[in-house]
Design a protein around this motif. Structure first.
Motif, PDB file in Angstrom:
ATOM      1  N   LEU A 129      -3.299   6.989   1.106  1.00  0.00           N
ATOM      2  CA  LEU A 129      -2.819   5.693   0.623  1.00  0.00           C
ATOM      3  C   LEU A 129      -1.610   5.241   1.448  1.00  0.00           C
ATOM      4  CD1 LEU A 129      -3.018   3.486  -1.603  1.00  0.00           C
ATOM      5  CD2 LEU A 129      -1.407   4.858  -2.942  1.00  0.00           C
ATOM      6  N   PRO A 130      -1.697   4.073   2.115  1.00  0.00           N
ATOM      7  CA  PRO A 130      -0.506   3.556   2.791  1.00  0.00           C
ATOM      8  C   PRO A 130       0.449   2.903   1.800  1.00  0.00           C
ATOM      9  CG  PRO A 130      -2.413   2.155   3.279  1.00  0.00           C
ATOM     10  CD  PRO A 130      -2.881   3.222   2.326  1.00  0.00           C
ATOM     11  N   THR A 131       1.732   3.088   2.036  1.00  0.00           N
ATOM     12  CA  THR A 131       2.747   2.449   1.205  1.00  0.00           C
ATOM     13  C   THR A 131       3.712   1.715   2.128  1.00  0.00           C
ATOM     14  OG1 THR A 131       4.491   4.144   1.176  1.00  0.00           O
ATOM     15  CG2 THR A 131       2.601   4.528  -0.262  1.00  0.00           C
ATOM     16  N   VAL A 132       4.342   0.679   1.603  1.00  0.00           N
ATOM     17  CA  VAL A 132       5.295  -0.083   2.431  1.00  0.00           C
ATOM     18  C   VAL A 132       6.600  -0.355   1.689  1.00  0.00           C
ATOM     19  CG1 VAL A 132       3.638  -1.276   3.931  1.00  0.00           C
ATOM     20  CG2 VAL A 132       4.238  -2.308   1.729  1.00  0.00           C
ATOM     21  N   ARG A 146      -4.276  -9.051  -6.312  1.00  0.00           N
ATOM     22  CA  ARG A 146      -5.036  -8.352  -7.352  1.00  0.00           C
ATOM     23  C   ARG A 146      -6.009  -9.317  -8.030  1.00  0.00           C
ATOM     24  NH1 ARG A 146      -3.627  -3.489  -9.070  1.00  0.00           N
ATOM     25  NH2 ARG A 146      -4.214  -3.942 -11.228  1.00  0.00           N
ATOM     26  N   GLY A 147      -5.551 -10.556  -8.207  1.00  0.00           N
ATOM     27  CA  GLY A 147      -6.417 -11.574  -8.808  1.00  0.00           C
ATOM     28  C   GLY A 147      -7.619 -11.887  -7.935  1.00  0.00           C
ATOM     29  N   GLU A 148      -7.475 -11.633  -6.651  1.00  0.00           N
ATOM     30  CA  GLU A 148      -8.585 -11.864  -5.715  1.00  0.00           C
ATOM     31  C   GLU A 148      -9.457 -10.622  -5.540  1.00  0.00           C
ATOM     32  OE1 GLU A 148      -5.870 -14.964  -3.064  1.00  0.00           O
ATOM     33  OE2 GLU A 148      -6.504 -13.060  -2.194  1.00  0.00           O
ATOM     34  N   GLY A 149      -9.117  -9.568  -6.289  1.00  0.00           N
ATOM     35  CA  GLY A 149      -9.963  -8.369  -6.245  1.00  0.00           C
ATOM     36  C   GLY A 149      -9.473  -7.297  -5.290  1.00  0.00           C
ATOM     37  N   GLN A 150      -8.290  -7.497  -4.721  1.00  0.00           N
ATOM     38  CA  GLN A 150      -7.762  -6.486  -3.801  1.00  0.00           C
ATOM     39  C   GLN A 150      -7.041  -5.401  -4.590  1.00  0.00           C
ATOM     40  OE1 GLN A 150      -5.510  -8.435  -0.667  1.00  0.00           O
ATOM     41  NE2 GLN A 150      -4.971  -6.445   0.230  1.00  0.00           N
ATOM     42  N   ARG A 151      -7.119  -4.154  -4.116  1.00  0.00           N
ATOM     43  CA  ARG A 151      -6.455  -3.071  -4.858  1.00  0.00           C
ATOM     44  C   ARG A 151      -5.063  -2.846  -4.280  1.00  0.00           C
ATOM     45  NH1 ARG A 151      -8.566   0.030  -8.630  1.00  0.00           N
ATOM     46  NH2 ARG A 151     -10.725  -0.307  -8.012  1.00  0.00           N
ATOM     47  N   ILE A 210       0.104  -6.890   2.602  1.00  0.00           N
ATOM     48  CA  ILE A 210      -1.077  -7.046   1.735  1.00  0.00           C
ATOM     49  C   ILE A 210      -2.232  -7.657   2.521  1.00  0.00           C
ATOM     50  CG2 ILE A 210      -1.956  -8.422  -0.207  1.00  0.00           C
ATOM     51  CD1 ILE A 210       0.823  -7.903  -1.564  1.00  0.00           C
ATOM     52  N   ARG A 211      -1.928  -8.653   3.332  1.00  0.00           N
ATOM     53  CA  ARG A 211      -3.010  -9.314   4.090  1.00  0.00           C
ATOM     54  C   ARG A 211      -3.556  -8.401   5.184  1.00  0.00           C
ATOM     55  NH1 ARG A 211      -5.037 -12.066   0.313  1.00  0.00           N
ATOM     56  NH2 ARG A 211      -3.487 -13.356  -0.714  1.00  0.00           N
ATOM     57  N   ILE A 212      -2.674  -7.604   5.797  1.00  0.00           N
ATOM     58  CA  ILE A 212      -3.162  -6.617   6.771  1.00  0.00           C
ATOM     59  C   ILE A 212      -4.081  -5.629   6.051  1.00  0.00           C
ATOM     60  CG2 ILE A 212      -2.451  -4.680   8.246  1.00  0.00           C
ATOM     61  CD1 ILE A 212       0.087  -6.348   8.945  1.00  0.00           C
ATOM     62  N   ALA A 213      -3.660  -5.193   4.875  1.00  0.00           N
ATOM     63  CA  ALA A 213      -4.489  -4.258   4.100  1.00  0.00           C
ATOM     64  C   ALA A 213      -5.819  -4.892   3.727  1.00  0.00           C
ATOM     65  CB  ALA A 213      -3.735  -3.823   2.841  1.00  0.00           C
ATOM     66  N   GLU A 214      -5.779  -6.187   3.431  1.00  0.00           N
ATOM     67  CA  GLU A 214      -7.017  -6.895   3.063  1.00  0.00           C
ATOM     68  C   GLU A 214      -7.991  -6.906   4.246  1.00  0.00           C
ATOM     69  OE1 GLU A 214      -6.583 -11.092   2.556  1.00  0.00           O
ATOM     70  OE2 GLU A 214      -8.527 -11.318   1.573  1.00  0.00           O
ATOM     71  N   VAL A 215      -7.459  -7.268   5.414  1.00  0.00           N
ATOM     72  CA  VAL A 215      -8.328  -7.358   6.596  1.00  0.00           C
ATOM     73  C   VAL A 215      -8.932  -5.994   6.916  1.00  0.00           C
ATOM     74  CG1 VAL A 215      -8.334  -7.790   9.093  1.00  0.00           C
ATOM     75  CG2 VAL A 215      -7.126  -9.365   7.553  1.00  0.00           C
ATOM     76  N   LEU A 216      -8.116  -4.937   6.818  1.00  0.00           N
ATOM     77  CA  LEU A 216      -8.612  -3.611   7.170  1.00  0.00           C
ATOM     78  C   LEU A 216      -9.437  -2.991   6.045  1.00  0.00           C
ATOM     79  CD1 LEU A 216      -5.382  -2.204   8.876  1.00  0.00           C
ATOM     80  CD2 LEU A 216      -7.414  -3.135   9.988  1.00  0.00           C
ATOM     81  N   GLY A 217      -9.181  -3.448   4.820  1.00  0.00           N
ATOM     82  CA  GLY A 217      -9.939  -2.924   3.671  1.00  0.00           C
ATOM     83  C   GLY A 217      -9.361  -1.659   3.079  1.00  0.00           C
ATOM     84  N   THR A 218      -8.035  -1.549   3.110  1.00  0.00           N
ATOM     85  CA  THR A 218      -7.412  -0.368   2.490  1.00  0.00           C
ATOM     86  C   THR A 218      -6.658  -0.764   1.230  1.00  0.00           C
ATOM     87  OG1 THR A 218      -5.743   1.375   2.754  1.00  0.00           O
ATOM     88  CG2 THR A 218      -5.355  -0.639   3.992  1.00  0.00           C
ATOM     89  N   PRO A 219      -6.621   0.125   0.239  1.00  0.00           N
ATOM     90  CA  PRO A 219      -5.680  -0.120  -0.861  1.00  0.00           C
ATOM     91  C   PRO A 219      -4.256   0.014  -0.330  1.00  0.00           C
ATOM     92  CG  PRO A 219      -6.830   1.990  -1.159  1.00  0.00           C
ATOM     93  CD  PRO A 219      -7.373   1.364   0.090  1.00  0.00           C
ATOM     94  N   LEU A 220      -3.306  -0.502  -1.072  1.00  0.00           N
ATOM     95  CA  LEU A 220      -1.915  -0.514  -0.604  1.00  0.00           C
ATOM     96  C   LEU A 220      -0.989  -0.326  -1.800  1.00  0.00           C
ATOM     97  CD1 LEU A 220       0.082  -1.191   1.793  1.00  0.00           C
ATOM     98  CD2 LEU A 220       0.042  -3.550   0.960  1.00  0.00           C
ATOM     99  N   TYR A 221       0.123   0.345  -1.554  1.00  0.00           N
ATOM    100  CA  TYR A 221       1.140   0.558  -2.591  1.00  0.00           C
ATOM    101  C   TYR A 221       2.445  -0.010  -2.064  1.00  0.00           C
ATOM    102  CZ  TYR A 221       4.128   3.426  -5.767  1.00  0.00           C
ATOM    103  OH  TYR A 221       5.036   3.894  -6.701  1.00  0.00           O
TER     104      TYR A 221
END
Ligand code: URP
Ligand code: ZN
Ligand code: ZN
Length: 470
Positions: free
Chosen positions: A179-182, A253-258, A225-236
């Motif tokens: 899990l990547p965190t930032v 989260r409302g758009e379905g991203q974790r 968050i948008r980088i995580a969206e493009v790559l498809g990883t969950p993010l903390y």
């Protein structure tokens, strides 16, 4: 070695019920009403107290070398203070210097942590990138149970991770099921604002929040968050302090991203007026990043916790004493960033969360231990009261009160950002893997009792994200 905890109300993330607990060899062996004590077992009467999973602080920095000094709580004093407040596990950070081998840094931190009194895991920070970092991430995740990697988007010219390294590392996390965190602050903007403020003669602690306005955090959170969206990883996202960052999380989260969010007890309770206090020691004692915010952000953070957009509570425990903070007396950018909190988080969350009706007791358990255990690959060994789980247990008196003060706390620091607050909700007993380390004000923490927590990669959240990527 066994212990019977008799007569308490067991509260976990789902429910509460009257039950006795039998602990054998550091693990929970039985949960039922009317349990008999085996011969030789110690018996602890829980009376009217709750029995909860020990707190997990997923964000601490014990003895961190940072900004020219070293955080004053080490792995022993810091974890012992945690036990006194009902926190029985931490996840700390290995932070390699740029160009330093990850494995070398990891080995160094493992050595420092051997004196811990409670269990500990490590996130490892990615502060630079090359093939060796790629390889070491694999070794750490596959062989050493490092299930999460940290990316500081701030602290330019020190440990900041640029977008190129961020993208490479997030991609590697996907390969490893980690899990990547930032830490979400735009380091370029902070650097520029700091220079401008100092040039204008704003050199005191009041410059600190001016150099790190909420938009700086919102931008970085949204970018990650948008980088995580493009790559498809969950993010903390660690230490969410600003409404703008929270909104970015809620939107995703409302758009379905974790996306998971962490909030610090300090950001929930302390506002930015502290930086305008004319006493340098007081104002500098509150210098941490992101800074404390105007009051309306706190309302938003509480609402985010209630709404489920923020999942964990932490402290970012990173102590510096007044003489250390004095390094920035003439220039706020040199004040070591960090504040204490590990001893007080549980009481603060109970008092201001459960006490105000914002959280139920089970929600309190969720945000102080269970969610962190699940997100970071420690569940159900930690964060749960069930047979076979580690006996990291806290007897919690929901009505007892205590007044927080640097003069009485166990943290190895001369300042407390919660000074003078009287809170109800007190850990009367803390067990770490069955060892009673805190009993009615008696701290019996054992140096070296803490064990390294190998955490699981590829948990349910990670697997779900992999499915979404297809
Ligand atoms: O001010 C802080 N938070 N110090 C510790 C390092 C970090 O940013 O987490
Ligand atoms: Zn941070
Ligand atoms: Zn931190």
């Amino acid at each position: 070695m066994s212990t019977l905890i008799r007569g308490g109300t067991v509260v976990d993330a789902e429910t509460s019920c009257r039950a006795d607990l039998l602990v054998v060899d550091g693990r929970i062996a039985a949960i039922a009403e009317g349990l008999e004590a085996p011969s030789g077992a110690a018996v602890v009467d829980a009376g009217d107290r709750l029995v909860i999973p020990g707190g997990i602080d997923p964000h601490t920095h014990m003895q961190l070398p940072f900004m020219g000094t070293v955080a004053s709580d080490d792995f022993y004093t810091g974890t012992a203070a945690g036990l006194a407040g009902g926190t029985t596990s931490i996840v700390d950070f290995v932070i390699p210097n740029p160009q330093q081998s990850l494995m070398e840094a990891y080995t160094t931190w493992r050595g420092w942590a051997e004196k811990a009194a409670a269990d500990y895991g490590f996130h490892v920070a990615i502060t630079w990138w090359d093939e060796s970092v790629h390889a070491d991430m694999g070794t750490l995740a596959r062989e050493h149970g490092v299930a999460s990697f940290k990316h500081f988007m701030a602290y330019k010219n020190a440990i900041m991770c640029d977008d190129e390294a961020l993208v490479s590392s997030f991609t590697r996390c996907i390969e490893l099921g980690a899990l990547p965190t930032v830490h979400a602050e735009n380091g370029e903007l902070v650097f520029r604002l700091q220079k401008q403020l100092v040039a204008q003669g704003i050199t005191g602690p009041e410059g600190h929040p001016l150099s790190r306005p909420p938009a700086v955090e919102g931008e970085a959170a949204n970018r990650a968050i948008r980088i995580a969206e493009v790559l498809g990883t969950p993010l903390y996202v660690v230490h969410v302090s600003a409404e703008q960052a929270l909104e970015a999380i809620a939107r995703a989260r409302g758009e379905g991203q974790r996306v998971f969010g962490e909030v610090l007890a300090g950001h929930l309770l302390v506002d930015d007026s502290v930086y305008r206090n004319l006493d340098f020691t007081f104002a500098a004692g509150h210098v941490m990043s992101p800074p404390f915010r105007p009051r309306h952000h706190q309302d938003a953070l509480w609402a985010g916790l209630q709404a489920g957009h923020l999942h964990t509570t932490a402290t970012d425990h990173c102590c510096f004493c007044a003489p250390q903070k004095a390094a920035g007396r003439d220039n706020f950018t040199l004040i070591p960033n960090g504040c204490a909190g590990i001893e007080d988080r549980m009481s603060l969350l109970w008092h201001y969360g459960v006490g105000s009706g914002r959280l139920t007791p089970s929600e309190f358990v969720r945000v102080t231990s269970t969610n962190a255990a699940q997100i970071f690959g420690m569940y159900p060994r930690k964060g749960a009261i069930r047979i076979g789980a580690d006996a990291d247990l806290v007897l919690w008196d929901p009505v007892a009160t205590r007044t927080i003060s640097a003069s009485t706390h166990h943290q190895n620091v001369d300042f407390n950002i919660f000074e003078g607050r009287t809170v109800s909700g007190v850990a009367t007993h803390s067990f770490t893997r069955g060892l009673l380390a805190w009993a009615d004000g008696d701290l019996r923490a054992v140096r070296g009792h803490g064990q390294y927590l190998k955490r699981a990669t590829g948990g349910a959240y990670i697997e779900a994200s992999a499915k979404r990527r297809g």
